[in-house]
Motif scaffolding. Structure first.
Motif, PDB file in Angstrom:
ATOM      1  N   PHE A 156      29.457  60.547  58.289  1.00 53.84           N
ATOM      2  CA  PHE A 156      30.319  59.441  58.781  1.00 53.84           C
ATOM      3  C   PHE A 156      29.892  58.214  58.496  1.00 53.84           C
ATOM      4  N   GLU A 157      31.099  57.495  58.289  1.00 51.16           N
ATOM      5  CA  GLU A 157      30.911  55.897  57.863  1.00 51.16           C
ATOM      6  C   GLU A 157      31.964  55.096  58.569  1.00 51.16           C
ATOM      7  N   GLU A 158      31.337  54.049  59.354  1.00 49.27           N
ATOM      8  CA  GLU A 158      32.188  53.095  60.068  1.00 49.27           C
ATOM      9  C   GLU A 158      32.401  51.957  59.397  1.00 49.27           C
ATOM     10  N   ALA A 159      33.657  51.254  59.689  1.00 52.00           N
ATOM     11  CA  ALA A 159      34.054  50.083  58.920  1.00 52.00           C
ATOM     12  C   ALA A 159      35.015  49.237  59.807  1.00 52.00           C
ATOM     13  N   HIS A 160      35.291  48.171  59.536  1.00 47.48           N
ATOM     14  CA  HIS A 160      36.148  47.108  60.264  1.00 47.48           C
ATOM     15  C   HIS A 160      37.087  46.562  59.269  1.00 47.48           C
ATOM     16  N   PRO A 161      37.943  47.209  58.694  1.00 48.90           N
ATOM     17  CA  PRO A 161      39.038  46.611  57.882  1.00 48.90           C
ATOM     18  C   PRO A 161      39.983  45.771  58.808  1.00 48.90           C
ATOM     19  N   ALA A 162      40.423  44.414  58.089  1.00 49.25           N
ATOM     20  CA  ALA A 162      41.261  43.528  58.777  1.00 49.25           C
ATOM     21  C   ALA A 162      42.552  43.692  57.935  1.00 49.25           C
TER      22      ALA A 162
END
Length: 424
Positions: A156-162
């Motif tokens: 699992f990998e988390e990200a915060h794309p805008a």
């Protein structure tokens, strides 16, 4: 065997109904699986975005939709071959990308990631991932040969794309699949991404086509993770425009779009009573004729060959007993055996009286002896006269003369009538 026929017919009907339900539900199994897109359709509609799902039997006009979403699939087992003139209009992702420029229709191409066995087994693991070289081959077919993919190996990998400045959304991906930023040509730019690569890419060669590297942002499995569902709605709104009211076209069939507005035959077609005649046209007429012939034979066999229905069983039993007794008595009289007929009459009458006093199990010789003992305790003289006359009729009735037989029978009748049998 005849009683089991309705059960067999009912079982056949249930089997046909189950087969019909199974056949109707097979088409939607994949849509509702972890890799399907039924959740995206329902989620967009819940957020006020109308959705049209592709129908292989109906062509879709490009002017009626605001955004085309095309999930790309791996066409395994079919080697790549040059297209002929007859194949230019066939179904495929090539036409979807080309039509995005021809019709100025925003088109979102979603790359594949998981094999079909993930949907079947319900387990997403590294073994279920599609090889990146296979996906690269599909990218080359649609004109994006310069793009390379990478895949995270950290689970699992988390990200915060805008998608918009100041509006980051937290997403979560399993074995995140992204575009390698180093491979992006100058004509392509990244619209959203993670720390390891680009998620959404737009190239000038096809200025209306957008590539999404990871399908978990739009499939049923991924929409339930983190804020992936919010990311999907934001991306769809960005690509179609905030003021757009036309529906989103979820294209899972890959049919070429139509220049003209489609005519939805499902809405304009009206049925009438004359359509029922189709059920009796050839070859269905042969089936109906066979059924009528079988029904006629069954009716003849039941109503004509075997006669009308018989009365209830209880009435039949009583009728049979009465008929048998009358037939026996007639035969005895014709043969001159009045004495034997009297013997049976006396014996059966005493057995009936014994059953009346002592119960159903007393209709035998032991019960008759017990009856005489009971009568002797009440009136010994009358009981003795009854016993003597009854014994004489039973043992010697067939040897008596007619006058002697009638005299003993009269004595037996008067003695039996003068005795109170009492209650049980």
């Amino acid at each position: 065997m005849r009683n089991s026929t309705p059960l067999l017919f009912l079982g056949l009907l249930l089997a046909l109904a189950a087969l019909a339900i199974f056949a109707l539900s097979r088409g939607s199994d994949y849509d509702r699986s972890p890799l399907g897109n039924k959740g995206l359709e329902l989620w967009l509609q819940a957020k006020g975005v109308p959705v049209l799902r592709s129908d292989p039997h109906v062509s879709q006009a490009r002017s009626e939709v605001s955004l085309r979403i095309f999930p790309l699939s791996i066409r395994q087992g079919k080697p790549a071959a040059p297209q002929t003139d007859e194949e230019l209009g066939e179904v495929g992702p090539e036409s979807a990308v080309q039509e995005s420029s021809d019709y100025a229709l925003p088109t979102l191409i979603i790359l594949p990631k998981w094999r079909g066995n993930v949907s079947t087994n319900g387990i997403a693991s590294a073994a279920g991932l599609i090889d990146l070289t296979e996906i690269g081959g599909e990218l080359e077919k649609i004109g994006y040969s310069d793009l390379d993919l990478t895949r995270s190996e950290t689970g699992f990998e988390e990200a915060h794309p805008a998608l918009k400045p100041g509006q980051p959304i937290e997403i979560a991906l399993y074995y995140a699949q992204t575009f390698d930023r180093a491979s992006l040509p100058s004509s392509c730019r990244e619209l959203a991404g993670t720390q390891t690569g680009a998620l959404l890419v737009h190239c000038d060669d096809y200025n209306q086509a957008y590539l999404l590297s990871d399908p978990d942002l739009f499939n049923n499995h991924g929409l339930a993770l983190a804020d992936n569902a919010s990311f999907a709605v934001s991306l769809v709104t960005l690509l179609r425009g905030t003021a757009e009211t036309r529906p989103v076209y979820l294209d899972t069939a890959g049919q070429p779009l139509d220049d003209e507005e489609r005519i939805d035959e499902g809405r304009t077609y009206e049925r009438s009573a004359s359509d029922l005649t189709r059920f009796f046209a050839y070859p269905l007429s042969l089936i109906w004729g066979t059924l009528l012939a079988v029904a006629a034979i069954c009716f003849w066999r039941g109503a004509y060959r075997f006669g009308p229905a018989l009365p209830e069983a209880s009435a039949n039993t009583e009728m049979s007993k009465t008929t048998a007794i009358e037939a026996t008595a007639r035969l005895l009289r014709l043969s001159g055996n009045d004495g034997r007929m009297t013997e049976q009459f006396v014996l059966h009458l005493l057995a009936d009286k014994a059953q009346l006093v002592f119960g159903p199990g007393a209709g035998n010789q032991a019960g008759i002896d017990r009856l005489f003992q009971r009568l002797a305790r009440r009136d010994q003289a009358t009981a003795r006269a009854l016993h003597v006359s009854a014994q004489a009729l039973i043992e010697r009735g067939h040897l008596m003369t007619r006058a002697n037989l009638y005299r003993n029978l009269e004595t037996f009748r008067k003695s039996l009538g003068s005795i109170d049998l009492g209650s049980r």
